[in-house]
Scaffold this motif. Structure first.
Motif, PDB file in Angstrom:
ATOM      1  N   GLU A   1      -0.851 -16.718  75.043  1.00  0.00           N
ATOM      2  CA  GLU A   1      -0.065 -17.477  75.998  1.00  0.00           C
ATOM      3  C   GLU A   1      -0.732 -17.287  77.332  1.00  0.00           C
ATOM      4  N   GLY A   2      -1.252 -18.339  77.883  1.00  0.00           N
ATOM      5  CA  GLY A   2      -1.946 -18.188  79.157  1.00  0.00           C
ATOM      6  C   GLY A   2      -1.123 -18.734  80.293  1.00  0.00           C
ATOM      7  N   THR A   3      -1.767 -18.846  81.404  1.00  0.00           N
ATOM      8  CA  THR A   3      -1.116 -19.329  82.614  1.00  0.00           C
ATOM      9  C   THR A   3      -0.599 -20.744  82.426  1.00  0.00           C
ATOM     10  N   HIS A   4      -1.391 -21.560  81.743  1.00  0.00           N
ATOM     11  CA  HIS A   4      -1.051 -22.974  81.725  1.00  0.00           C
ATOM     12  C   HIS A   4      -0.656 -23.528  80.371  1.00  0.00           C
TER      13      HIS A   4
ATOM     14  N   GLN B   1      -0.493 -22.863  75.750  1.00  0.00           N
ATOM     15  CA  GLN B   1      -0.422 -22.026  74.555  1.00  0.00           C
ATOM     16  C   GLN B   1      -1.750 -22.016  73.827  1.00  0.00           C
ATOM     17  N   VAL B   2      -2.008 -20.922  73.133  1.00  0.00           N
ATOM     18  CA  VAL B   2      -3.157 -20.902  72.230  1.00  0.00           C
ATOM     19  C   VAL B   2      -2.603 -20.609  70.841  1.00  0.00           C
ATOM     20  N   VAL B   3      -2.983 -21.461  69.897  1.00  0.00           N
ATOM     21  CA  VAL B   3      -2.413 -21.393  68.554  1.00  0.00           C
ATOM     22  C   VAL B   3      -3.541 -21.229  67.540  1.00  0.00           C
TER      23      VAL B   3
ATOM     24  N   ILE C   1      -6.621 -23.216  68.929  1.00  0.00           N
ATOM     25  CA  ILE C   1      -6.404 -24.464  69.680  1.00  0.00           C
ATOM     26  C   ILE C   1      -5.604 -24.145  70.937  1.00  0.00           C
ATOM     27  N   LYS C   2      -6.168 -24.546  72.070  1.00  0.00           N
ATOM     28  CA  LYS C   2      -5.505 -24.325  73.359  1.00  0.00           C
ATOM     29  C   LYS C   2      -4.908 -25.648  73.785  1.00  0.00           C
ATOM     30  N   CYS C   3      -3.655 -25.650  74.166  1.00  0.00           N
ATOM     31  CA  CYS C   3      -3.057 -26.943  74.518  1.00  0.00           C
ATOM     32  C   CYS C   3      -2.319 -26.885  75.841  1.00  0.00           C
TER      33      CYS C   3
ATOM     34  N   LEU D   1     -11.388 -24.270  69.643  1.00  0.00           N
ATOM     35  CA  LEU D   1     -12.400 -23.232  69.888  1.00  0.00           C
ATOM     36  C   LEU D   1     -12.623 -22.402  68.634  1.00  0.00           C
ATOM     37  N   GLU D   2     -13.769 -21.735  68.580  1.00  0.00           N
ATOM     38  CA  GLU D   2     -13.949 -20.794  67.476  1.00  0.00           C
ATOM     39  C   GLU D   2     -12.860 -19.724  67.603  1.00  0.00           C
ATOM     40  N   PHE D   3     -12.350 -19.258  66.487  1.00  0.00           N
ATOM     41  CA  PHE D   3     -11.261 -18.283  66.513  1.00  0.00           C
ATOM     42  C   PHE D   3     -11.816 -16.892  66.772  1.00  0.00           C
ATOM     43  N   MET D   4     -11.190 -16.179  67.687  1.00  0.00           N
ATOM     44  CA  MET D   4     -11.624 -14.824  68.014  1.00  0.00           C
ATOM     45  C   MET D   4     -10.517 -13.856  67.595  1.00  0.00           C
ATOM     46  N   ALA D   5     -10.906 -12.864  66.794  1.00  0.00           N
ATOM     47  CA  ALA D   5      -9.890 -11.991  66.184  1.00  0.00           C
ATOM     48  C   ALA D   5      -9.182 -11.088  67.176  1.00  0.00           C
TER      49      ALA D   5
ATOM     50  N   PRO E   1     -10.959  -8.468  81.842  1.00  0.00           N
ATOM     51  CA  PRO E   1     -10.912  -8.074  80.428  1.00  0.00           C
ATOM     52  C   PRO E   1     -10.149  -9.068  79.551  1.00  0.00           C
ATOM     53  N   ALA E   2      -9.036  -9.619  80.041  1.00  0.00           N
ATOM     54  CA  ALA E   2      -8.231 -10.517  79.201  1.00  0.00           C
ATOM     55  C   ALA E   2      -8.979 -11.802  78.837  1.00  0.00           C
ATOM     56  N   ASN E   3     -10.028 -12.129  79.588  1.00  0.00           N
ATOM     57  CA  ASN E   3     -10.787 -13.338  79.263  1.00  0.00           C
ATOM     58  C   ASN E   3     -12.063 -13.024  78.485  1.00  0.00           C
ATOM     59  N   LEU E   4     -12.162 -11.808  77.974  1.00  0.00           N
ATOM     60  CA  LEU E   4     -13.304 -11.444  77.129  1.00  0.00           C
ATOM     61  C   LEU E   4     -12.764 -11.187  75.727  1.00  0.00           C
ATOM     62  N   LEU E   5     -13.197 -12.010  74.796  1.00  0.00           N
ATOM     63  CA  LEU E   5     -12.647 -11.930  73.441  1.00  0.00           C
ATOM     64  C   LEU E   5     -13.670 -11.286  72.507  1.00  0.00           C
ATOM     65  N   ILE E   6     -13.165 -10.742  71.406  1.00  0.00           N
ATOM     66  CA  ILE E   6     -14.031 -10.035  70.446  1.00  0.00           C
ATOM     67  C   ILE E   6     -13.915 -10.738  69.093  1.00  0.00           C
TER      68      ILE E   6
ATOM     69  N   ALA F   1     -14.532 -16.095  77.556  1.00  0.00           N
ATOM     70  CA  ALA F   1     -13.620 -17.217  77.287  1.00  0.00           C
ATOM     71  C   ALA F   1     -12.917 -17.618  78.579  1.00  0.00           C
ATOM     72  N   ASP F   2     -12.042 -18.588  78.449  1.00  0.00           N
ATOM     73  CA  ASP F   2     -11.202 -19.080  79.548  1.00  0.00           C
ATOM     74  C   ASP F   2     -12.022 -19.564  80.741  1.00  0.00           C
ATOM     75  N   PHE F   3     -12.576 -20.753  80.573  1.00  0.00           N
ATOM     76  CA  PHE F   3     -13.370 -21.355  81.647  1.00  0.00           C
ATOM     77  C   PHE F   3     -12.525 -22.288  82.514  1.00  0.00           C
ATOM     78  N   SER F   4     -11.204 -22.053  82.522  1.00  0.00           N
ATOM     79  CA  SER F   4     -10.340 -23.005  83.228  1.00  0.00           C
ATOM     80  C   SER F   4     -10.522 -22.980  84.742  1.00  0.00           C
ATOM     81  N   LEU F   5     -11.083 -21.915  85.279  1.00  0.00           N
ATOM     82  CA  LEU F   5     -11.339 -21.903  86.732  1.00  0.00           C
ATOM     83  C   LEU F   5     -12.833 -22.077  87.035  1.00  0.00           C
TER      84      LEU F   5
ATOM     85  N   HIS G   1      -5.356  -8.046  64.218  1.00  0.00           N
ATOM     86  CA  HIS G   1      -5.360  -7.094  65.326  1.00  0.00           C
ATOM     87  C   HIS G   1      -4.275  -7.363  66.360  1.00  0.00           C
ATOM     88  N   ARG G   2      -4.124  -8.631  66.737  1.00  0.00           N
ATOM     89  CA  ARG G   2      -3.128  -8.949  67.791  1.00  0.00           C
ATOM     90  C   ARG G   2      -1.716  -8.623  67.313  1.00  0.00           C
ATOM     91  N   GLN G   3      -1.426  -9.012  66.084  1.00  0.00           N
ATOM     92  CA  GLN G   3      -0.078  -8.743  65.540  1.00  0.00           C
ATOM     93  C   GLN G   3       0.172  -7.243  65.487  1.00  0.00           C
TER      94      GLN G   3
HETATM   95  P1  ADP Z   1      -5.364 -19.079  80.160  1.00  0.00           P
HETATM   96  O1  ADP Z   1      -6.203 -19.941  81.042  1.00  0.00           O
HETATM   97  O2  ADP Z   1      -4.026 -19.671  80.022  1.00  0.00           O
HETATM   98  O3  ADP Z   1      -5.389 -17.625  80.560  1.00  0.00           O
HETATM   99  P2  ADP Z   1      -7.012 -18.319  77.890  1.00  0.00           P
HETATM  100  O4  ADP Z   1      -8.142 -19.199  77.450  1.00  0.00           O
HETATM  101  O5  ADP Z   1      -7.386 -17.067  78.598  1.00  0.00           O
HETATM  102  O6  ADP Z   1      -5.978 -19.192  78.714  1.00  0.00           O
HETATM  103  O7  ADP Z   1      -6.158 -17.955  76.611  1.00  0.00           O
HETATM  104  C1  ADP Z   1      -4.990 -17.161  76.682  1.00  0.00           C
HETATM  105  C2  ADP Z   1      -5.011 -16.143  75.568  1.00  0.00           C
HETATM  106  O8  ADP Z   1      -5.098 -16.822  74.313  1.00  0.00           O
HETATM  107  C3  ADP Z   1      -6.217 -15.207  75.577  1.00  0.00           C
HETATM  108  O9  ADP Z   1      -6.033 -14.087  76.411  1.00  0.00           O
HETATM  109  C4  ADP Z   1      -6.334 -14.829  74.116  1.00  0.00           C
HETATM  110  O10 ADP Z   1      -5.395 -13.814  73.778  1.00  0.00           O
HETATM  111  C5  ADP Z   1      -5.923 -16.111  73.402  1.00  0.00           C
HETATM  112  N1  ADP Z   1      -7.111 -16.927  73.088  1.00  0.00           N
HETATM  113  C6  ADP Z   1      -7.769 -17.779  73.892  1.00  0.00           C
HETATM  114  N2  ADP Z   1      -8.812 -18.342  73.285  1.00  0.00           N
HETATM  115  C7  ADP Z   1      -8.849 -17.818  72.041  1.00  0.00           C
HETATM  116  C8  ADP Z   1      -9.719 -17.967  70.908  1.00  0.00           C
HETATM  117  N3  ADP Z   1     -10.771 -18.790  70.935  1.00  0.00           N
HETATM  118  N4  ADP Z   1      -9.433 -17.266  69.796  1.00  0.00           N
HETATM  119  C9  ADP Z   1      -8.368 -16.435  69.749  1.00  0.00           C
HETATM  120  N5  ADP Z   1      -7.526 -16.240  70.776  1.00  0.00           N
HETATM  121  C10 ADP Z   1      -7.754 -16.914  71.909  1.00  0.00           C
END
Ligand code: ADP
Ligand code: MG
Length: 343
Positions: free
Chosen positions: A12-15, A17-19, A32-34, A77-81, A126-131, A140-144, A314-316
């Motif tokens: 759940e980001g600022t703007h 959902q990510v599903v 999928i980010k929407c 997007l590619e799914f990041m665990a 850190p929250a915008n770096l996925l593994i 990740a998160d190139f919204s800015l 991992h997230r769960q």
């Molecule tokens: P926002 O701009 O709203 O912060 P992000 O792109 O950072 O959006 O996504 C919010 C959160 O969603 C991330 O911190 C992460 O937990 C999850 N997320 C984003 N992209 C992915 C991805 N490709 N795979 C798995 N989880 C993701």
């Protein structure tokens, strides 16, 4: 939309959902980010699509597809665990100095590619770096993010319309925000990302933010307290920062590095000292950072294929699922109505 089967909410980001979803034709799991297209946030999503399309690095999350559906924009997007914060806080995952060195190397490699492509991220944290499930760190998160302007490109998000070469100063999460941004600069470059990277590297070691201000003023006070009052030597052009002269500082010397970065590897202290600098022109760029002796001394970076791999759930595991996910989704996130129909 019909190409994907929606599975569960993963972020759940600022703007928006990510599903997590499954591509029906291949069975591949994606993220999928929407966002609703009527939101101001849709501009950020379009910006994100533009940047991700231009980037092609193993250390940047892969863009797969995008589509519009029922007044919403979707980014596939590619799914990041997992994410870097989750890896750092999981007591079951052992991260030693060589693992952290590899994360640092991956981060610099991703940033180097981004900057070579003339993209500034502007929200590295850190929250915008996925593994990935392979243990690879990806930005990740190139919204800015935005393209670095070359000559006379007009900026559409600029606060100050005086010049065609200035950007908005309202970028980067406070704790990772470079001093020039804290003092209101709208003339900055990719070196703002390098400050953020320095803060992230320190946080990876300390497991707590390096400069943890809870307001902009507090953030400035913490940075100044730790780096010392800026001087002609440490920050020659500080008076050009719009808000610099609005504040008065009592003179203070920098906090010694062994107090600011306790028990850090000497070479890491040296590297951080070349990133966490008032003077943006003196900060190392990502390419230079990759050549720093830190990466060539013991302990050597861990080989990528030996990096710790996050478990699939991992997230769960770290953040127990809310009991009434669907209910709360319906209530709060109307942009997901279509997705819920699919479940
Ligand atoms: P926002 O701009 O709203 O912060 P992000 O792109 O950072 O959006 O996504 C919010 C959160 O969603 C991330 O911190 C992460 O937990 C999850 N997320 C984003 N992209 C992915 C991805 N490709 N795979 C798995 N989880 C993701
Ligand atoms: Mg984010």
């Amino acid at each position: 939309m019909e190409n994907y089967k929606m599975l569960e909410r993963i972020g759940e980001g600022t703007h928006g959902q990510v599903v997590q979803a499954m591509e029906r034709s291949t069975g591949k799991i994606v993220a999928i980010k929407c966002v609703r297209s009527s939101d101001k946030a849709s501009k950020n999503l379009l910006r994100e699509i533009e940047s991700l399309k231009a980037l092609d690095s193993n250390y940047v999350v892969k863009f797969l597809d995008h589509f519009c559906h029922s007044f919403s924009f979707y980014l596939v997007l590619e799914f990041m665990a997992s994410g870097l914060p989750e890896m750092l806080c999981d007591d079951d995952i052992w991260l030693d100095d060589s693992h952290l060195k590899t994360y640092a190397h991956m981060l610099f490699a991703g940033v180097a590619h981004m900057h070579a492509t003339k993209i500034i991220h502007r929200d590295l944290k850190p929250a915008n770096l996925l593994i990935s499930s392979e243990g690879v760190l990806k930005i990740a998160d190139f919204s800015l993010s935005r393209l670095l302007l070359s000559t006379s490109t007009a900026d559409d998000d600029v606060d100050d319309q005086r010049s065609s070469q200035c950007y908005t100063g309202q970028v980067a999460t406070r704790r990772y925000r470079a001093p020039e941004l804290l003092f209101g600069s709208v003339h900055y470059d990719q070196s703002i990302d390098m400050w953020s990277v320095g803060c992230i590297l320190a946080e990876m070691q300390m497991k707590t933010p390096l400069f943890a201000g809870d307001s902009d003023m507090e953030q400035i006070a913490i940075v100044v307290h730790n780096l010392g009052t800026p001087t002609d030597e440490t920050w020659p052009n500080r008076n050009e920062m719009p808000d610099y002269n609005k504040l008065k500082f009592t003179r203070c010397n920098p906090v010694p590095t062994n107090e600011l970065l306790p028990d850090f590897d000497e070479l890491l202290v040296d590297l951080l000292g070349k990133l966490i600098l008032y003077n943006a022109d003196k900060r190392l760029n990502a390419q230079e950072a990759l050549l720093h002796p830190y990466f060539f001394n013991e302990p050597l970076p861990c080989l990528e294929h030996l990096m710790p791999k996050p478990p699939k759930d991992h997230r769960q595991k770290l953040m127990p699922k809310p009991t009434k996910v669907i209910e709360s989704l319906e209530k709060n996130f109307s942009c997901l109505y279509q997705i819920l129909d699919e479940i």
